[in-house]
Design an enzyme around this catalytic site. Sequence first.
Site, PDB file in Angstrom:
ATOM      1  N   ASN A  12       0.421  -1.115  -0.409  1.00 13.49           N
ATOM      2  CA  ASN A  12      -0.734   0.175   0.180  1.00 13.49           C
ATOM      3  C   ASN A  12       0.930   0.908   0.237  1.00 13.49           C
ATOM      4  OD1 ASN A  12      -1.613   2.265   0.784  1.00 13.49           O
ATOM      5  ND2 ASN A  12      -2.272   1.200   2.859  1.00 13.49           N
ATOM      6  N   LYS A  14       0.442   3.955  -0.421  1.00 14.68           N
ATOM      7  CA  LYS A  14      -0.616   5.640   0.290  1.00 14.68           C
ATOM      8  C   LYS A  14      -0.408   6.595  -0.667  1.00 14.68           C
ATOM      9  CE  LYS A  14      -0.307   3.434   4.685  1.00 14.68           C
ATOM     10  NZ  LYS A  14       0.137   3.536   5.939  1.00 14.68           N
ATOM     11  N   GLU A 170      -5.344  -4.794  10.596  1.00 16.28           N
ATOM     12  CA  GLU A 170      -4.664  -3.908  11.136  1.00 16.28           C
ATOM     13  C   GLU A 170      -4.403  -3.241  12.498  1.00 16.28           C
ATOM     14  OE1 GLU A 170      -2.629  -2.663   7.293  1.00 16.28           O
ATOM     15  OE2 GLU A 170      -3.908  -1.852   7.426  1.00 16.28           O
ATOM     16  N   SER A 216       3.215  -2.047  10.300  1.00 17.91           N
ATOM     17  CA  SER A 216       4.905  -2.671  10.771  1.00 17.91           C
ATOM     18  C   SER A 216       5.642  -3.692  10.142  1.00 17.91           C
ATOM     19  CB  SER A 216       5.340  -1.622  11.701  1.00 17.91           C
ATOM     20  OG  SER A 216       5.231  -1.024  12.360  1.00 17.91           O
TER      21      SER A 216
END
Length: 254
Positions: A12, A14, A170, A216
Amino acid sequence: MNKDRKLIIAGNWKMNKTVAEALDLVHGLKLELSNVKEVDIVVCPPYTALCEVSKQILDSNLRLGAQNMSEHNFGAYTGEIAAGMLKEFSVRYVILGHSERRQYQKEDDALIAKKTLAAHAASLKPIVCVGETLAEREGGRTQKVLETQVRGSLHGVSKAQLEETIIAYEPVWAIGTGKTATPDQAQETHAFIRRLLLDMADEVTAKRMRIQYGGSVKPANSRELMSLPDVDGALVGGASLEERSFADIIKNAI
Ligand code: PGA
């Protein structure tokens, strides 16, 4: 690694990468990962790079995902992008209800459920994100929060559609913080989500659905996390922006 379900690891990106930077990254990933067959590999660039990245990965084992979409098919929704528009670029997956969208764009479970249904109607596979905050975990509310999010974000989704839905667990406190859920926390929470799915659908469906872990994930922890029985992949933010670390997360998971 022998798993019940095929691993799916998605990057991802972002709000990062210009078109040129995006092309650079996928060029490298294509070469690095060309022999990987054991993992479904997905890259999710910003909308502006979908067209060019799509062309670049046409003849590769990388698949394309988007980071969001509208619940509507077309019309007067300024600034929005519809599922059908994503399909023009051979997008196959779409991340929905990411915690950043829940927080900054105030997306709620009901809206995410509408988007999930719209994605399925267009034959896009949704990656539906759920996760508790630190205060919720410390207050002992993790399971209640996740149950509300999972049931709410998948409201009205049929069993057949559920099988084609990916859940990304998540924990909000682990996103971009360098803190990862411990293997015990991840396994326990994924198993809890799978039991919920069983209750919402049936055993066969729950066993087939893939649940990614996100927060993470990096090369140093991907092997241990991906080896957990109910963890079927990863949604990777920061470490997906760089060829070496994303490729190593995937290779270490095999
Ligand atoms: P992170 O982000 O890997 O940078 O923690 C994960 C995500 O937001 O999907």
